[in-house]
Design a protein around this motif. Sequence first.
Motif, PDB file in Angstrom:
ATOM      1  N   SER A  25      57.370  47.882  88.519  1.00 21.75           N
ATOM      2  CA  SER A  25      56.342  47.196  87.735  1.00 21.75           C
ATOM      3  C   SER A  25      56.920  46.137  86.813  1.00 21.75           C
ATOM      4  CB  SER A  25      55.475  48.188  86.975  1.00 21.75           C
ATOM      5  OG  SER A  25      54.587  48.799  87.883  1.00 21.75           O
ATOM      6  N   ASP A  26      56.085  45.651  85.902  1.00 25.86           N
ATOM      7  CA  ASP A  26      56.458  44.509  85.070  1.00 25.86           C
ATOM      8  C   ASP A  26      56.648  44.842  83.597  1.00 25.86           C
ATOM      9  OD1 ASP A  26      56.344  42.613  87.249  1.00 25.86           O
ATOM     10  OD2 ASP A  26      54.170  42.830  87.164  1.00 25.86           O
ATOM     11  N   VAL A  27      55.838  45.789  83.092  1.00 26.61           N
ATOM     12  CA  VAL A  27      55.902  46.145  81.673  1.00 26.61           C
ATOM     13  C   VAL A  27      55.831  47.671  81.569  1.00 26.61           C
ATOM     14  CG1 VAL A  27      54.712  45.988  79.435  1.00 26.61           C
ATOM     15  CG2 VAL A  27      54.810  43.989  80.941  1.00 26.61           C
ATOM     16  N   LEU A  33      52.604  52.209  82.600  1.00 26.19           N
ATOM     17  CA  LEU A  33      53.386  51.354  83.487  1.00 26.19           C
ATOM     18  C   LEU A  33      52.409  50.277  83.942  1.00 26.19           C
ATOM     19  CD1 LEU A  33      56.243  51.150  84.656  1.00 26.19           C
ATOM     20  CD2 LEU A  33      55.348  52.191  86.736  1.00 26.19           C
ATOM     21  N   ILE A  34      52.727  49.031  83.643  1.00 26.59           N
ATOM     22  CA  ILE A  34      51.767  47.938  83.819  1.00 26.59           C
ATOM     23  C   ILE A  34      52.279  46.945  84.853  1.00 26.59           C
ATOM     24  CG2 ILE A  34      50.480  46.101  82.666  1.00 26.59           C
ATOM     25  CD1 ILE A  34      51.056  47.655  80.003  1.00 26.59           C
ATOM     26  N   GLU A  35      51.422  46.657  85.810  1.00 27.62           N
ATOM     27  CA  GLU A  35      51.687  45.629  86.819  1.00 27.62           C
ATOM     28  C   GLU A  35      50.906  44.392  86.403  1.00 27.62           C
ATOM     29  OE1 GLU A  35      53.272  43.950  90.285  1.00 27.62           O
ATOM     30  OE2 GLU A  35      53.743  45.899  89.405  1.00 27.62           O
ATOM     31  N   ILE A  59      53.508  57.410  88.611  1.00 23.56           N
ATOM     32  CA  ILE A  59      53.764  58.850  88.730  1.00 23.56           C
ATOM     33  C   ILE A  59      55.264  59.109  88.773  1.00 23.56           C
ATOM     34  CG2 ILE A  59      53.574  60.827  90.309  1.00 23.56           C
ATOM     35  CD1 ILE A  59      50.741  59.699  91.014  1.00 23.56           C
ATOM     36  N   LYS A  60      55.981  58.333  89.570  1.00 24.35           N
ATOM     37  CA  LYS A  60      57.436  58.505  89.676  1.00 24.35           C
ATOM     38  C   LYS A  60      58.140  58.192  88.364  1.00 24.35           C
ATOM     39  CE  LYS A  60      58.413  55.813  93.080  1.00 24.35           C
ATOM     40  NZ  LYS A  60      59.010  55.042  94.158  1.00 24.35           N
ATOM     41  N   ASP A  61      57.550  57.327  87.556  1.00 25.24           N
ATOM     42  CA  ASP A  61      58.158  56.910  86.297  1.00 25.24           C
ATOM     43  C   ASP A  61      57.685  57.818  85.156  1.00 25.24           C
ATOM     44  OD1 ASP A  61      59.532  55.568  84.351  1.00 25.24           O
ATOM     45  OD2 ASP A  61      58.475  53.679  84.603  1.00 25.24           O
ATOM     46  N   HIS A  62      58.016  59.070  85.248  1.00 28.28           N
ATOM     47  CA  HIS A  62      57.734  60.055  84.202  1.00 28.28           C
ATOM     48  C   HIS A  62      56.243  60.193  83.892  1.00 28.28           C
ATOM     49  CE1 HIS A  62      62.023  60.276  83.633  1.00 28.28           C
ATOM     50  NE2 HIS A  62      62.050  58.966  83.521  1.00 28.28           N
ATOM     51  N   LEU A  63      55.434  60.154  84.943  1.00 30.69           N
ATOM     52  CA  LEU A  63      53.989  60.374  84.829  1.00 30.69           C
ATOM     53  C   LEU A  63      53.306  59.427  83.849  1.00 30.69           C
ATOM     54  CD1 LEU A  63      53.950  64.279  84.933  1.00 30.69           C
ATOM     55  CD2 LEU A  63      53.433  62.700  86.802  1.00 30.69           C
ATOM     56  N   ARG A  64      53.699  58.182  83.878  1.00 29.38           N
ATOM     57  CA  ARG A  64      53.022  57.192  83.033  1.00 29.38           C
ATOM     58  C   ARG A  64      51.632  56.885  83.598  1.00 29.38           C
ATOM     59  NH1 ARG A  64      58.278  55.928  81.852  1.00 29.38           N
ATOM     60  NH2 ARG A  64      58.633  55.263  79.711  1.00 29.38           N
ATOM     61  N   GLN A  84      39.728  58.533  84.540  1.00 27.58           N
ATOM     62  CA  GLN A  84      40.188  59.871  84.156  1.00 27.58           C
ATOM     63  C   GLN A  84      41.367  59.818  83.186  1.00 27.58           C
ATOM     64  OE1 GLN A  84      40.325  58.682  87.333  1.00 27.58           O
ATOM     65  NE2 GLN A  84      42.128  59.413  88.425  1.00 27.58           N
ATOM     66  N   ASP A  85      42.115  58.715  83.188  1.00 27.44           N
ATOM     67  CA  ASP A  85      43.241  58.590  82.261  1.00 27.44           C
ATOM     68  C   ASP A  85      42.789  58.385  80.819  1.00 27.44           C
ATOM     69  OD1 ASP A  85      45.199  58.912  84.248  1.00 27.44           O
ATOM     70  OD2 ASP A  85      45.153  56.778  84.742  1.00 27.44           O
ATOM     71  N   PHE A  86      41.513  58.059  80.637  1.00 26.16           N
ATOM     72  CA  PHE A  86      40.972  57.814  79.307  1.00 26.16           C
ATOM     73  C   PHE A  86      39.770  58.710  79.016  1.00 26.16           C
ATOM     74  CE2 PHE A  86      43.378  54.146  80.526  1.00 26.16           C
ATOM     75  CZ  PHE A  86      44.054  53.814  79.374  1.00 26.16           C
ATOM     76  N   ASP A  87      39.670  59.801  79.752  1.00 24.38           N
ATOM     77  CA  ASP A  87      38.589  60.782  79.576  1.00 24.38           C
ATOM     78  C   ASP A  87      37.202  60.152  79.631  1.00 24.38           C
ATOM     79  OD1 ASP A  87      40.342  62.940  79.365  1.00 24.38           O
ATOM     80  OD2 ASP A  87      40.630  62.576  77.224  1.00 24.38           O
ATOM     81  N   LEU A  88      37.021  59.199  80.541  1.00 24.91           N
ATOM     82  CA  LEU A  88      35.709  58.599  80.717  1.00 24.91           C
ATOM     83  C   LEU A  88      34.963  59.365  81.804  1.00 24.91           C
ATOM     84  CD1 LEU A  88      36.586  54.794  80.755  1.00 24.91           C
ATOM     85  CD2 LEU A  88      35.490  56.069  78.927  1.00 24.91           C
ATOM     86  N   PRO A  89      33.809  59.919  81.472  1.00 24.28           N
ATOM     87  CA  PRO A  89      33.049  60.645  82.499  1.00 24.28           C
ATOM     88  C   PRO A  89      32.390  59.660  83.460  1.00 24.28           C
ATOM     89  CG  PRO A  89      31.840  60.604  80.446  1.00 24.28           C
ATOM     90  CD  PRO A  89      33.157  59.927  80.186  1.00 24.28           C
ATOM     91  N   ILE A  90      32.696  59.795  84.718  1.00 29.24           N
ATOM     92  CA  ILE A  90      32.155  58.896  85.737  1.00 29.24           C
ATOM     93  C   ILE A  90      31.471  59.743  86.802  1.00 29.24           C
ATOM     94  CG2 ILE A  90      32.725  57.141  87.467  1.00 29.24           C
ATOM     95  CD1 ILE A  90      33.255  56.229  84.588  1.00 29.24           C
ATOM     96  N   ASP A  91      30.222  59.422  87.095  1.00 25.99           N
ATOM     97  CA  ASP A  91      29.498  60.124  88.150  1.00 25.99           C
ATOM     98  C   ASP A  91      29.716  59.360  89.450  1.00 25.99           C
ATOM     99  OD1 ASP A  91      27.822  61.465  89.807  1.00 25.99           O
ATOM    100  OD2 ASP A  91      26.005  61.107  88.647  1.00 25.99           O
TER     101      ASP A  91
END
Length: 150
Positions: A25-27, A33-35, A59-64, A84-91
């Motif tokens: 990735s880039d950042v 981990l940001i692309e 995931i490989k980078d320490h579960l970022r 799901q990474d920000f606990d947003l409920p999505i139907d």
Amino acid sequence: QEKSVAKDFNGKQVIASGSLWFADSDVRTDKFLIECKTTEKDYYSLTSKVWEKIEQEAIKDHLRIPLMVIDLEDRDRVVVFRPQDFDLPIDTRCFQSEIPKSIRVRADMFGYDEFGDYSSMLITHICGKKNNVLCLMLQKDFEEQFKEEL
């Protein structure tokens, strides 16, 4: 773009822009981990293949948490993330049965609807090896909504 994103997210640029086998990735931040992607067009075609690559690297980078930051025409900056990474409920039942393999990310996806309500987040679904539910937001709205996570 990478330098600006690193500053905005309190992170560091990855050496060689992620092209080395041990530095994806880039950042990188403590949490993300940001692309980074840029285009001179008013849209970016986000494919399931690209997203799943970013997701695996995180995931490989320490579960970022994987994020993608897309600059459109040097004007608009969009952040792509998993709800799901920000606990947003999505139907997810609201999605059509035919799920595309890619979407066109555009800045005009955000704004006021016919009722005058401002929509800062778009929820979409792309299908690859996995069916991914993704959220897209303009960066300024993302920073405001998730300032505690940053």
